[in-house]
Design a protein around this motif. Structure first.
Motif, PDB file in Angstrom:
ATOM      1  N   VAL A 336      69.607  25.587  12.480  1.00 35.20           N
ATOM      2  CA  VAL A 336      71.195  24.485  12.328  1.00 35.20           C
ATOM      3  C   VAL A 336      71.879  24.476  13.586  1.00 35.20           C
ATOM      4  O   VAL A 336      72.106  23.480  14.286  1.00 35.20           O
ATOM      5  N   PHE A 337      72.746  26.059  14.097  1.00 38.13           N
ATOM      6  CA  PHE A 337      72.879  26.051  15.326  1.00 38.13           C
ATOM      7  C   PHE A 337      71.749  24.972  16.588  1.00 38.13           C
ATOM      8  O   PHE A 337      73.249  24.329  17.730  1.00 38.13           O
ATOM      9  N   MET A 338      71.212  25.269  17.044  1.00 38.93           N
ATOM     10  CA  MET A 338      70.260  24.469  17.814  1.00 38.93           C
ATOM     11  C   MET A 338      69.771  23.461  17.897  1.00 38.93           C
ATOM     12  O   MET A 338      69.952  22.890  18.705  1.00 38.93           O
ATOM     13  N   GLY A 339      69.485  23.374  16.224  1.00 40.50           N
ATOM     14  CA  GLY A 339      69.332  21.722  16.290  1.00 40.50           C
ATOM     15  C   GLY A 339      70.312  20.360  16.377  1.00 40.50           C
ATOM     16  O   GLY A 339      70.663  19.479  17.138  1.00 40.50           O
ATOM     17  N   LEU A 340      71.628  20.840  15.863  1.00 42.26           N
ATOM     18  CA  LEU A 340      72.987  20.907  16.331  1.00 42.26           C
ATOM     19  C   LEU A 340      72.996  20.379  17.840  1.00 42.26           C
ATOM     20  O   LEU A 340      73.211  19.366  18.014  1.00 42.26           O
ATOM     21  N   TRP A 353      79.376  28.039  19.777  1.00 45.09           N
ATOM     22  CA  TRP A 353      78.928  28.462  18.557  1.00 45.09           C
ATOM     23  C   TRP A 353      80.320  28.840  17.716  1.00 45.09           C
ATOM     24  O   TRP A 353      81.131  30.596  18.412  1.00 45.09           O
ATOM     25  N   PRO A 354      80.476  28.910  16.414  1.00 38.86           N
ATOM     26  CA  PRO A 354      81.920  29.514  15.734  1.00 38.86           C
ATOM     27  C   PRO A 354      81.554  31.905  15.621  1.00 38.86           C
ATOM     28  O   PRO A 354      80.570  32.070  16.245  1.00 38.86           O
ATOM     29  N   GLU A 355      82.120  32.853  15.597  1.00 36.12           N
ATOM     30  CA  GLU A 355      82.544  33.647  14.914  1.00 36.12           C
ATOM     31  C   GLU A 355      80.961  34.005  14.034  1.00 36.12           C
ATOM     32  O   GLU A 355      80.498  33.190  13.436  1.00 36.12           O
ATOM     33  N   THR A 356      80.748  35.463  14.503  1.00 33.27           N
ATOM     34  CA  THR A 356      79.277  35.950  14.123  1.00 33.27           C
ATOM     35  C   THR A 356      77.796  34.782  13.506  1.00 33.27           C
ATOM     36  O   THR A 356      77.607  34.991  12.826  1.00 33.27           O
ATOM     37  N   ALA A 357      77.910  33.743  14.605  1.00 28.76           N
ATOM     38  CA  ALA A 357      76.895  32.611  14.703  1.00 28.76           C
ATOM     39  C   ALA A 357      75.470  33.552  14.551  1.00 28.76           C
ATOM     40  O   ALA A 357      74.799  33.364  13.743  1.00 28.76           O
ATOM     41  N   ILE A 358      75.154  34.234  14.872  1.00 25.83           N
ATOM     42  CA  ILE A 358      74.810  35.602  14.745  1.00 25.83           C
ATOM     43  C   ILE A 358      74.680  37.337  14.395  1.00 25.83           C
ATOM     44  O   ILE A 358      75.616  37.635  15.251  1.00 25.83           O
ATOM     45  N   ILE A 542      86.637  20.394   6.872  1.00 25.53           N
ATOM     46  CA  ILE A 542      85.857  21.647   6.000  1.00 25.53           C
ATOM     47  C   ILE A 542      84.565  21.955   5.281  1.00 25.53           C
ATOM     48  O   ILE A 542      84.570  20.580   5.453  1.00 25.53           O
ATOM     49  N   PHE A 543      84.115  21.980   5.636  1.00 23.20           N
ATOM     50  CA  PHE A 543      82.550  22.390   4.906  1.00 23.20           C
ATOM     51  C   PHE A 543      81.537  21.457   5.164  1.00 23.20           C
ATOM     52  O   PHE A 543      81.621  20.272   4.116  1.00 23.20           O
ATOM     53  N   THR A 544      82.260  20.292   6.717  1.00 17.88           N
ATOM     54  CA  THR A 544      81.280  19.132   6.573  1.00 17.88           C
ATOM     55  C   THR A 544      80.146  20.319   7.991  1.00 17.88           C
ATOM     56  O   THR A 544      80.170  21.541   8.606  1.00 17.88           O
ATOM     57  N   ARG A 545      78.816  19.688   8.606  1.00 16.14           N
ATOM     58  CA  ARG A 545      77.998  19.841   9.296  1.00 16.14           C
ATOM     59  C   ARG A 545      77.971  18.610  10.552  1.00 16.14           C
ATOM     60  O   ARG A 545      77.605  17.973  10.302  1.00 16.14           O
ATOM     61  N   GLY A 546      78.458  19.218  12.014  1.00 17.02           N
ATOM     62  CA  GLY A 546      78.589  18.532  12.874  1.00 17.02           C
ATOM     63  C   GLY A 546      78.740  19.439  14.474  1.00 17.02           C
ATOM     64  O   GLY A 546      78.917  20.451  14.254  1.00 17.02           O
ATOM     65  N   LEU A 547      78.827  18.389  15.197  1.00 10.41           N
ATOM     66  CA  LEU A 547      79.287  18.773  16.252  1.00 10.41           C
ATOM     67  C   LEU A 547      80.458  17.167  17.050  1.00 10.41           C
ATOM     68  O   LEU A 547      80.606  16.639  16.692  1.00 10.41           O
ATOM     69  N   ILE A 548      81.488  18.721  17.413  1.00  9.96           N
ATOM     70  CA  ILE A 548      82.417  17.111  18.409  1.00  9.96           C
ATOM     71  C   ILE A 548      82.614  17.906  19.848  1.00  9.96           C
ATOM     72  O   ILE A 548      82.305  18.943  19.882  1.00  9.96           O
ATOM     73  N   ARG A 549      83.522  16.992  20.267  1.00 14.49           N
ATOM     74  CA  ARG A 549      82.495  16.695  22.212  1.00 14.49           C
ATOM     75  C   ARG A 549      83.963  16.514  22.347  1.00 14.49           C
ATOM     76  O   ARG A 549      84.737  15.296  22.252  1.00 14.49           O
ATOM     77  N   SER A 550      84.915  17.069  23.638  1.00 14.60           N
ATOM     78  CA  SER A 550      86.003  16.499  24.310  1.00 14.60           C
ATOM     79  C   SER A 550      86.196  17.583  25.972  1.00 14.60           C
ATOM     80  O   SER A 550      85.273  18.278  25.867  1.00 14.60           O
TER      81      SER A 550
END
Length: 592
Positions: A336-340, A353-358, A542-550
């Motif tokens: 999921v993280f790599m795909g996004l 990536w967030p806390e304990t993504a791995i 909250i509880f959505t999947r996606g990415l943001i950039r700034s």
């Protein structure tokens, strides 16, 4: 917005409000949505205040002029004394509920200027023991309302922990009630207002100290959307904002108490001391807002110029908490993280990536480490991620920075751990040895170094999870040279409660205190960016999947708070200690 559209506005906003997940009552939802429209909210609030004031005046006149004439005065006095405890208890409960509604996600910050008035009126004239009890009642109601999310973390295990946490936090307000009854003079308006304000700030600061420190739900956090007011935090820290709001509450409470005193005398409001209080109150509030406007005008051009900035992308994976820690789900989670990340157009300077993504140790899984390293090389940029690491026989909650070459160029191990959640404090292990059997899993070890990561575009530090709620610790990262701040967290533990909203709002004050921009990556939200003025931008739901950039601009100066820390809180502690010593000094002088 015209008032003709008020009804349709409310109906459209009710079901989209985040408050619907925190309270089933429709009236709270409508009230929360009205607060998002300041003009309408202000009018309605003023109407309510004027109506209640008029009602109190009428009731007072009726009771004083009619009932007191019909009944024996002594009989009425005894009746009121018997009911006084119930009234005080009721006032404390009302204050606790109003205080909770002022916090995110309801964000009724306008009410915070009055929410403590019932509590202070209820405490007035009480003995120390009574003050302790009423303070505890108010604290129990308030912290139950804002800390209920702890119950759902890992039930039934956390149910006991949540109850103990609420009791522990309520004891601080019980201490406030006890000391208030000692140092708050009823005959001196200046002593009543400012001694109680010093005491309130001192109690809030004490809540942040030690391994059991937990400064959640401070009075200042009700003002996180009040951009002008919170600018003072670069001097006083978050506690200065609490001081200003509390002073207003205390002044209103004192005025009401003077009106309720028998016999009523208008001359109480025209004393020199009341004049001094009015001047001080107006001066404090005017100065704070004037300073805020000047600060906004000073930093706004610097933010727009953005001579030195860094392009940052945040990935919010929204990994299901029930599957996140399952090793069999690790491949799908990383996918999921790599795909996004692969959906990004162009190459940012840094990906978060967030806390304990791995969730497994890279040291114990060379194949996984090589896979992550290869992925970092393929994206040709820096990647910072959280990992549950195992090293030298210890577990760490770690953030690692991976370079475009696939090498780990820096690491930070979380220093301030969640008590009983990540590690059991040594003191409690010694007192209660059975906790080792009751609390599952092994303790996470605390780090010792406040890492400042090196990046070609600028230096930065990374705080993990609830470390961001401790202002004194964040400033130490900035003092070591960080030019922007990264906060990684996993608030999925708390579900669709008030916790993610409150946690995000707290970061607003860390940005203002240190005049630093923050990029926050949360597994399930809220992820986003906060500029130097404390304005959130490009944040997720909250509880959505996606990415943001700034783009984030780099820090270009050092604030008074960053340099000297909580000097304002220390001053309040000293003032409180001096006020507490006055009764003893008077007693000694009278004996001599």
């Amino acid at each position: 917005m015209r008032t003709g559209h008020l009804k349709s506005f409310c109906l459209l906003r009710i079901w989209s409000s985040p408050a619907r997940n925190c309270c089933p009552l429709l009236v709270f939802r409508i009230y929360g949505n009205l607060s998002q429209n300041p003009a309408i909210f202000t009018k309605i609030t003023l109407y309510v205040i004027f109506f209640l004031t008029f009602l109190i005046l009428c009731t007072k006149i009726v009771l004083r002029d009619s009932v007191m004439e019909l009944l024996d005065r002594e009989e009425v006095s005894n009746f009121l004394k018997r009911k006084n405890g119930i009234y005080s208890c009721f006032l404390c409960i009302v204050s606790g509920g109003l205080f909770a509604l002022c916090q995110p996600p309801f964000n009724l910050g306008h009410l915070s200027w009055f929410c403590l008035v019932p509590f202070l009126i209820g405490l007035n004239g009480k003995k120390a023991k009574q003050g302790f009890v009423y303070g505890f009642i108010m604290g129990a109601v308030y912290f139950l309302c804002i800390l209920y999310f702890v119950f759902i973390v890992q039930p039934p295990l956390t149910i006991t922990g949540a109850i103990l946490l609420i009791i522990y936090q309520a004891l601080y307000l019980a201490l406030f009630g006890l000391l208030f009854s000692i140092i708050a003079g009823r005959d001196s308006c200046l002593q009543f207002v400012f001694s109680s304000a010093f005491l309130w700030v001192s109690i809030e600061y004490l809540r942040s100290l030690g391994v059991m420190g937990f400064p959640w739900g401070l009075l200042a956090y009700t003002q996180w959307k009040n951009l002008t007011l919170i600018q003072i935090a670069e001097i006083t820290g978050v506690y200065g904002v609490s001081f200003v709001v509390f002073v207003f509450n205390a002044a209103v409470a004192y005025i009401i108490l003077q009106y309720l005193r028998k016999p009523f005398d208008y001359r109480r409001f025209s004393t020199p001391e009341m004049a001094v209080l009015s001047v001080l109150l107006i001066g404090i509030i005017t100065s704070v807002f004037f300073y805020g406007m000047r600060a906004i005008s000073r930093y706004e051009p610097l933010i727009k110029e953005r001579e030195k900035e860094i392009d940052i992308a945040i990935v919010q994976g929204n990994i299901d908490q029930s599957k996140k820690w399952d090793p069999h789900y690790l491949g799908e989670s990383l996918g999921v993280f790599m795909g996004l990340t692969g959906e990004l157009k162009g190459t940012p300077d840094l990906i978060i990536w967030p806390e304990t993504a791995i969730t497994v140790s890279l040291n114990e899984n060379p194949f996984l480490r090589d896979s992550i390293s290869g992925f970092a090389r393929s994206i040709h940029t820096y990647l910072i991620t959280g990992v549950q690491e195992y090293e030298d026989g210890r577990y760490y909650n770690r953030a690692i920075l991976i370079s475009p070459a696939g090498e780990i160029s820096g690491k930070y191990d979380k220093i301030h751990l969640v008590p009983f959640g990540e590690a059991t404090p040594a003191f409690f292990k010694w007192i209660f040895p059975f906790l080792k059997k009751v609390i599952p899993g092994e303790d996470i070890s605390s780090g010792s170094v406040r890492t400042v990561f090196e990046h070609p575009s600028g230096k930065f530090s990374c705080c993990i999870c609830f470390e961001s709620i401790f202002p004194g610790e964040i400033r130490l990262f900035i003092k070591r040279g960080a030019q922007f701040l990264v906060n990684i967290t996993n608030d999925a533990w708390f579900g669709k409660t008030n916790a993610p909203y409150h946690h995000f709002a707290i970061n607003v004050f860390r940005a203002v205190e240190n005049r630093i921009e923050i990029a926050r990556a949360a597994n399930s939200g809220i992820s986003g960016y906060i500029d130097k003025l404390g304005r959130p931008r490009y944040y997720t739901r909250i509880f959505t999947r996606g990415l943001i950039r700034s783009n984030l601009s780099l820090r270009n100066g050092t604030t008074i708070y960053t340099r000297f820390g909580d000097i304002f809180s220390y001053a309040c502690l000293v003032a409180t200690a001096l006020l507490m010593s006055l009764p003893f000094l008077k007693a000694i002088s009278q004996k001599s």
